[in-house]
Design an enzyme around this catalytic site. Sequence first.
Site, PDB file in Angstrom:
ATOM      1  N   GLU A 162       0.823  -1.298   0.005  1.00  0.00           N
ATOM      2  CA  GLU A 162      -0.110  -0.059   0.143  1.00  0.00           C
ATOM      3  C   GLU A 162       0.867   1.378  -0.032  1.00  0.00           C
ATOM      4  O   GLU A 162       1.877   1.228   0.831  1.00  0.00           O
ATOM      5  CB  GLU A 162      -0.978  -0.060   1.141  1.00  0.00           C
ATOM      6  CG  GLU A 162      -1.825   1.137   1.113  1.00  0.00           C
ATOM      7  CD  GLU A 162      -2.670   1.287   2.448  1.00  0.00           C
ATOM      8  OE1 GLU A 162      -3.552   2.124   2.917  1.00  0.00           O
ATOM      9  OE2 GLU A 162      -2.349   0.296   3.630  1.00  0.00           O
ATOM     10  N   ARG A 206       5.851 -13.095   9.468  1.00  0.00           N
ATOM     11  CA  ARG A 206       6.537 -11.941   8.990  1.00  0.00           C
ATOM     12  C   ARG A 206       7.725 -11.389  10.046  1.00  0.00           C
ATOM     13  O   ARG A 206       7.978 -12.229  10.870  1.00  0.00           O
ATOM     14  CB  ARG A 206       5.271 -10.653   9.557  1.00  0.00           C
ATOM     15  CG  ARG A 206       5.190 -10.802  11.034  1.00  0.00           C
ATOM     16  CD  ARG A 206       4.178  -9.606  11.415  1.00  0.00           C
ATOM     17  NE  ARG A 206       4.791  -8.388  11.287  1.00  0.00           N
ATOM     18  CZ  ARG A 206       4.097  -7.130  11.504  1.00  0.00           C
ATOM     19  NH1 ARG A 206       2.877  -7.088  11.546  1.00  0.00           N
ATOM     20  NH2 ARG A 206       4.783  -6.115  11.173  1.00  0.00           N
ATOM     21  N   LYS A 239       3.265   0.846   9.685  1.00  0.00           N
ATOM     22  CA  LYS A 239       3.396   2.398   9.177  1.00  0.00           C
ATOM     23  C   LYS A 239       2.626   3.585   9.724  1.00  0.00           C
ATOM     24  O   LYS A 239       3.138   4.737   9.686  1.00  0.00           O
ATOM     25  CB  LYS A 239       3.174   2.222   7.630  1.00  0.00           C
ATOM     26  CG  LYS A 239       3.953   1.546   6.700  1.00  0.00           C
ATOM     27  CD  LYS A 239       3.631   1.421   5.279  1.00  0.00           C
ATOM     28  CE  LYS A 239       2.441   0.658   4.980  1.00  0.00           C
ATOM     29  NZ  LYS A 239       2.176   0.664   3.512  1.00  0.00           N
TER      30      LYS A 239
END
Length: 626
Positions: free
Chosen positions: A217, A438, A448
């Site tokens: 994104e 992850r 983020k």
Amino acid sequence: MSFELKIAGKAPLVDYPVLIATAFVNSARDDAPVKVEFVDDKVVSKESKAALELVKSGEAITESVKALNTLAESYPEILLGAEASQEWIKFAYEKLSVKNFKQLAEDLEKLDAHLNFRTFVIGHKITLADIAIWGILRGNAMMGSVIKNSVYINVTRWYQFFENDKRFSGMVELLNKSLAELKKASKGGKKEVHKANFEIDLPDAKIGNVVTRFPPEPSGYLHIGHAKAAILNKYFADAYKGKLIIRFDDTNPSKEKVEFQDSILEDLKLLGIIGDKVTYSSQYFDEMYDLAIQLIKEGKAYCDDTPLEKMRAERMDGIKSSRRDRTVEENLKIFTEEMKNGTEEGLKNCLRAKIDYEALNKTLRDPVIYRCNLTPHHRTGTQWKMYPTYDFCVPIVDSIEGVTHALRTIEYRDRNAQYDWFLEALRLRKVHIWDFARVNFIRTLLSKRKLQWFVDKKYVNGWDDPRFPTVRGIRRRGMSVEGLKNFVISQGPSRNIINLDWNIIWNANKKIIDPIAPRHTALLSKNVVPVHLSNGPAEDYSEIKAKHKKNPDVGTKKVFFSSEILLEQEDAATLESGEEVTLMDWGNAIIEKVNKDDSGVVTSIDAKLHLEGDFKKTSKKFTWIN
């Protein structure tokens, strides 16, 4: 008296103390009484199934602590403290070899407190206690972060002192090198490449037909977690001679910027990742809009104006929404007229998939698939007033773009059922999912949204701040591209979730830069101690030395020699009168007098050069400047 020490190809790291004790005996004797042999066998002794075997007068000793004590009893003038060290040896093997950090921390605190005013564990010289404790800690993978972060100041000081002693660190290098050679020999001389982590058997994967995708994104800069996902997707696309799609998931105009989009492409290129094509989820807004209408017409989606908090509570408790039974006509009108145009009524509504509001997997409890947002989109402008959610968008675009295998982090595992439901409900081509863990680093934020907060508050200079876990941040801090890629590949696509320490990634980087980095010497100016060499050079002079002893291509530097030199206070505090030490890149010196103030701090040192001395026989080796 002589011994034979045999170490098997699969020797446990807890045998470091025996190796170090062997080094001490051999370094103090010209006849090398302990013969060390590395053997290519799963066990040394077929009968005892041991990985270590110390043979004395025909008797095989296969237990590490007993071997350690046998050496000490045989060479008491070299290995000091056999009896006094017993409790510490037991402490080392029983307490410091554990891999549970919480349990290990308690015992490290005890050791740290014990070393508060001590150079050595027992007395004023190296004993079996030091050998056992350092060897066990050196073999414990948990210690990397402890030492590098100086969590326990006294342990770190003590540990690093022995790390600089070749009889300690040298035996570690010897073991690692010897076992690596054994493994290489066992493979017929071929270099063994670690591939186990990547043999994950992607379902229905065929050479030439695999298509992966990396869908960031554009709401922030690329961080190390994204880098792992990108590198893994690239790895498998290349491994199967397939294709990689870089797709920007631009479905939330409130957070997205062209700046982020461009920076992500630049950072990916820096990592050597160039997709076969770059796409945008916004390219498929028309298709997703039509598919949403299809769900409504088939009674598989409905518009809901339930207040947000109430909707969350109902989903949590498995309560049916009062709007779930709206007619198809009513839902179509709200979606195509009110929500699409962003009217007052449309802003109150969202579109939800009608799956199962009582499902045990709560992601299936009628998830939201469209929301209104009046913020202009950085690519489509004001054309759209509503946007698909990530969970609705991703399976559709994956299927449309021909993705065969969607690699994504394990946090989405519960949503895999939702992903598959949309493909089935919309009768779209199936896409295989592979979950991987992850990247999690201790004491590190990867969100983020949270990183953006630091930027907005101006607590950092920007997304490339060296303290940030972004690709640009760690690059500014010294990370090499090759080191970062090697780190990610070493982690592989495993599903095991672990919290990593930054030392792991910096160690990967060190392997890349260490062979080519020039060596320079510096001391902390606030903590230096002057040393007067009574027989030092009458006049200062310089010599040309290599910047890297193992790589002459790095270049040369001038090293200046004088009768007045400087040592670190920390090193000076360990010295005693009459002691012989080694000055790195010069030779040995004998300490004549250590001058201290009333508080015990070393103020100056008187010494004399003893260049004919044997550096192999000194336990302390210091860096210095003049």
